[in-house]
Motif scaffolding. Structure first.
Motif, PDB file in Angstrom:
ATOM      1  N   SER B  50      26.712-101.091 -53.595  1.00 34.08           N
ATOM      2  CA  SER B  50      27.620-102.158 -53.203  1.00 34.08           C
ATOM      3  C   SER B  50      28.074-102.944 -54.429  1.00 34.08           C
ATOM      4  O   SER B  50      27.248-103.461 -55.165  1.00 34.08           O
ATOM      5  CB  SER B  50      26.845-103.077 -52.240  1.00 34.08           C
ATOM      6  N   ASN B  51      29.356-102.973 -54.668  1.00 34.62           N
ATOM      7  CA  ASN B  51      29.911-103.740 -55.781  1.00 34.62           C
ATOM      8  C   ASN B  51      30.615-104.976 -55.243  1.00 34.62           C
ATOM      9  O   ASN B  51      31.351-104.905 -54.252  1.00 34.62           O
ATOM     10  CB  ASN B  51      30.902-102.889 -56.571  1.00 34.62           C
ATOM     11  N   GLU B  52      30.383-106.074 -55.900  1.00 39.91           N
ATOM     12  CA  GLU B  52      30.931-107.342 -55.449  1.00 39.91           C
ATOM     13  C   GLU B  52      32.442-107.276 -55.331  1.00 39.91           C
ATOM     14  O   GLU B  52      33.133-106.839 -56.267  1.00 39.91           O
ATOM     15  CB  GLU B  52      30.512-108.457 -56.420  1.00 39.91           C
ATOM     16  N   GLY B  53      32.938-107.647 -54.163  1.00 42.01           N
ATOM     17  CA  GLY B  53      34.370-107.714 -53.940  1.00 42.01           C
ATOM     18  C   GLY B  53      35.046-106.397 -53.618  1.00 42.01           C
ATOM     19  O   GLY B  53      36.271-106.353 -53.471  1.00 42.01           O
ATOM     20  N   SER B  54      34.282-105.333 -53.510  1.00 42.36           N
ATOM     21  CA  SER B  54      34.908-104.055 -53.160  1.00 42.36           C
ATOM     22  C   SER B  54      34.074-103.337 -52.102  1.00 42.36           C
ATOM     23  O   SER B  54      32.965-103.767 -51.776  1.00 42.36           O
ATOM     24  CB  SER B  54      35.078-103.176 -54.396  1.00 42.36           C
TER      25      SER B  54
END
Lengths: 108, 115
Positions: B50-54
């Motif tokens: 999980s990448n922040e904002g995507s």
């Protein structure tokens, strides 16, 4: 072939013994290497990162052999509290690959 | 430093309900968080990154519509197990990668039991 392979053990050793684990990895482009320990029903905890030149933290010594694509962990003067599963972790860019763990039992 | 918390630490729910698990990096910013599942006596299995904002990147075999991941800030990611079934019972562990490093720090895990 698995990305990371470890001998599952268990390694049963007496207190005070020296024990070593190896872990092999398949991707020669792997960049970072770690040893974690995981106690039963708990989360993995970072034990140490592994650097090319080898590194030591108290009774624990980690080494990396890029030519043969393995990392090792040496534990000296084993304590009862060292009993756990030791996970080898190898990373390549944003992907992390875990070994299945090597179980260590230190007995009195 | 580098503390990751997870909530709840354990949950028991009925089949068909949804369960949300929170993962927080308490004292650092985590651009990337990972969600793992571990069955008894087995190794950690990565479910998603999980990448922040995507949007999260799911591993093969993990249903994205069943395991909803949201990473709304640099310190919080959530995993929602939708319409949980007994076979979803497992130990769910998150980890956060310290910004600018390659080191992961793990949360204490959430033990999910679906009746």
């Amino acid at each position: 072939r698995k990305e990371v392979e470890q001998d599952p053990g268990p390694f049963n050793v007496p207190e005070g013994a020296t024990v070593a684990f190896n872990c092999t990895y398949s991707n020669s482009a792997s960049q970072s290497f770690f040893w974690y320990r995981q106690d039963c029903r708990k989360e993995p905890k970072l034990l140490m990162s592994v650097y090319s030149s080898g590194n030591e933290d108290g009774r624990f010594t980690a080494q990396l052999n890029r030519a043969s694509q393995y990392i090792s962990l040496l534990i000296r003067d084993s304590k009862l509290s060292d009993s756990a599963t030791y996970l080898c972790v190898v990373s390549n860019f944003n992907k992390f690959y875990f070994g299945s763990g090597t179980k260590l039992n230190v007995k009195p | 430093g580098a503390v990751v918390s997870q909530h709840p630490s354990w949950v028991i729910c009925k089949s068909g309900t949804s369960v949300k698990i929170e993962c927080r990096s308490l004292d650092f910013q985590a651009t990337t968080m990972f969600w793992y599942r571990q069955f008894p006596k087995q190794s950690l299995m990565l479910m998603a990154t999980s990448n922040e904002g995507s949007k999260a990147t799911y591993e093969q075999g993990v249903e994205k519509d069943k395991f909803l991941i949201n990473h709304a800030s640099l310190t919080l990611s959530t995993l929602t197990v939708t319409s949980a079934h007994p076979e979803d019972s497992s130990f769910y562990i998150c980890s956060a990668r310290h910004r600018g490093t390659d080191t992961q720090y793990f949360g204490p895990g959430t033990r999910l039991t679906v009746l």
